[in-house]
Design an enzyme around this catalytic site. Structure first.
Site, PDB file in Angstrom:
ATOM      1  N   HIS A   1      -8.822  -3.724  -2.670  1.00  0.00           N
ATOM      2  CA  HIS A   1      -7.945  -2.930  -1.807  1.00  0.00           C
ATOM      3  C   HIS A   1      -8.387  -1.464  -1.799  1.00  0.00           C
ATOM      4  O   HIS A   1      -8.509  -0.851  -0.732  1.00  0.00           O
ATOM      5  CB  HIS A   1      -6.499  -3.057  -2.312  1.00  0.00           C
ATOM      6  CG  HIS A   1      -5.496  -2.283  -1.547  1.00  0.00           C
ATOM      7  ND1 HIS A   1      -4.589  -2.875  -0.703  1.00  0.00           N
ATOM      8  CD2 HIS A   1      -5.230  -0.953  -1.497  1.00  0.00           C
ATOM      9  CE1 HIS A   1      -3.815  -1.945  -0.170  1.00  0.00           C
ATOM     10  NE2 HIS A   1      -4.187  -0.766  -0.639  1.00  0.00           N
ATOM     11  N   GLU A   2      -8.616  -0.906  -2.973  1.00  0.00           N
ATOM     12  CA  GLU A   2      -8.999   0.509  -3.054  1.00  0.00           C
ATOM     13  C   GLU A   2     -10.391   0.742  -2.470  1.00  0.00           C
ATOM     14  O   GLU A   2     -10.636   1.759  -1.822  1.00  0.00           O
ATOM     15  CB  GLU A   2      -8.911   1.018  -4.494  1.00  0.00           C
ATOM     16  CG  GLU A   2      -7.530   0.934  -5.113  1.00  0.00           C
ATOM     17  CD  GLU A   2      -6.400   1.463  -4.245  1.00  0.00           C
ATOM     18  OE1 GLU A   2      -6.600   2.433  -3.484  1.00  0.00           O
ATOM     19  OE2 GLU A   2      -5.294   0.892  -4.318  1.00  0.00           O
TER      20      GLU A   2
ATOM     21  N   HIS B   1     -10.159   1.070   1.184  1.00  0.00           N
ATOM     22  CA  HIS B   1      -9.762   2.434   1.584  1.00  0.00           C
ATOM     23  C   HIS B   1     -10.983   3.347   1.710  1.00  0.00           C
ATOM     24  O   HIS B   1     -11.055   4.180   2.604  1.00  0.00           O
ATOM     25  CB  HIS B   1      -8.791   3.050   0.574  1.00  0.00           C
ATOM     26  CG  HIS B   1      -7.364   2.703   0.810  1.00  0.00           C
ATOM     27  ND1 HIS B   1      -6.685   3.033   1.959  1.00  0.00           N
ATOM     28  CD2 HIS B   1      -6.467   2.066   0.020  1.00  0.00           C
ATOM     29  CE1 HIS B   1      -5.440   2.609   1.874  1.00  0.00           C
ATOM     30  NE2 HIS B   1      -5.287   2.012   0.711  1.00  0.00           N
TER      31      HIS B   1
ATOM     32  N   CYS C   1       0.846  -1.191   0.000  1.00  0.00           N
ATOM     33  CA  CYS C   1       0.000   0.000   0.000  1.00  0.00           C
ATOM     34  C   CYS C   1       0.882   1.242   0.000  1.00  0.00           C
ATOM     35  O   CYS C   1       1.868   1.303   0.745  1.00  0.00           O
ATOM     36  CB  CYS C   1      -0.897  -0.020   1.242  1.00  0.00           C
ATOM     37  SG  CYS C   1      -2.016   1.389   1.356  1.00  0.00           S
TER      38      CYS C   1
END
Length: 178
Positions: A134-135, A138, A92
């Protein structure tokens, strides 16, 4: 080029769920350009708006991941066509130099909108699916490190505190909704 600073773990914006985008305007287009430029400069696979301090549900992905002409999604929603998982290294830009084996779904469908408000869908598998998940994490205030078991999380927190860039940051662990 309008690359901006990437927020590091410990910054509260990384732990707050992002707000949905409601207005598709010049400000949103500038945000997507800033995300693209910052991602290109950093050399990562993806970047979410909270990582540059903006609490909106927007992320960009590297064209090298093979999503076709789509390199961003506004207000993404994820669905999973099957239960197949992958386990592999993940890093990351908000935790530079830390890579951990992380379980993710192998296949994902992200639906949302383009910067112009047009509907968009990205079907991802493998690395592209990992990046999309993953994004999206976030945007929910979740870091990939939250996907660790308790003992591994303790070791990770110690490693982050010892990292050159960390300034002994407070590390919070959350659970991903995905």
């Amino acid at each position: 080029m309008t690359a901006v600073s990437i927020r590091l773990v410990g910054d509260p914006v990384l732990r707050r769920p992002a707000s949905p985008v409601e207005v598709y305007d010049a400000e949103l287009r500038k945000l997507v350009r800033d995300l693209r430029d910052t991602l290109q400069k950093a050399g990562g696979a993806g970047l979410a708006a909270p990582q540059i301090g903006v609490g909106l549900r927007v992320f960009v992905i590297s064209p090298a991941l093979g999503a076709g002409k789509v390199d961003h999604v506004v207000n993404p929603m994820l669905s999973f066509p099957d239960e197949t998982e992958q386990d592999g290294p993940e890093g990351c830009l908000s935790l530079p130099g830390i890579y951990l084996d992380t379980k993710r779904r192998m296949n994902v469908v992200a639906t949302g909108h383009t910067v112009k408000g047009d509907p968009v869908q990205i079907v991802g598998e493998g690395l592209l699916a990992r990046c999309i998940q993953h994004e999206t994490d976030h945007l929910d205030g979740v870091l990939f490190t939250d996907r660790r078991d308790v003992e591994r999380q303790r070791r990770l927190v110690a490693a982050v505190r010892d990292a050159v860039w960390s300034d002994n940051r407070d590390v919070v662990v959350k659970t991903s909704p995905h």
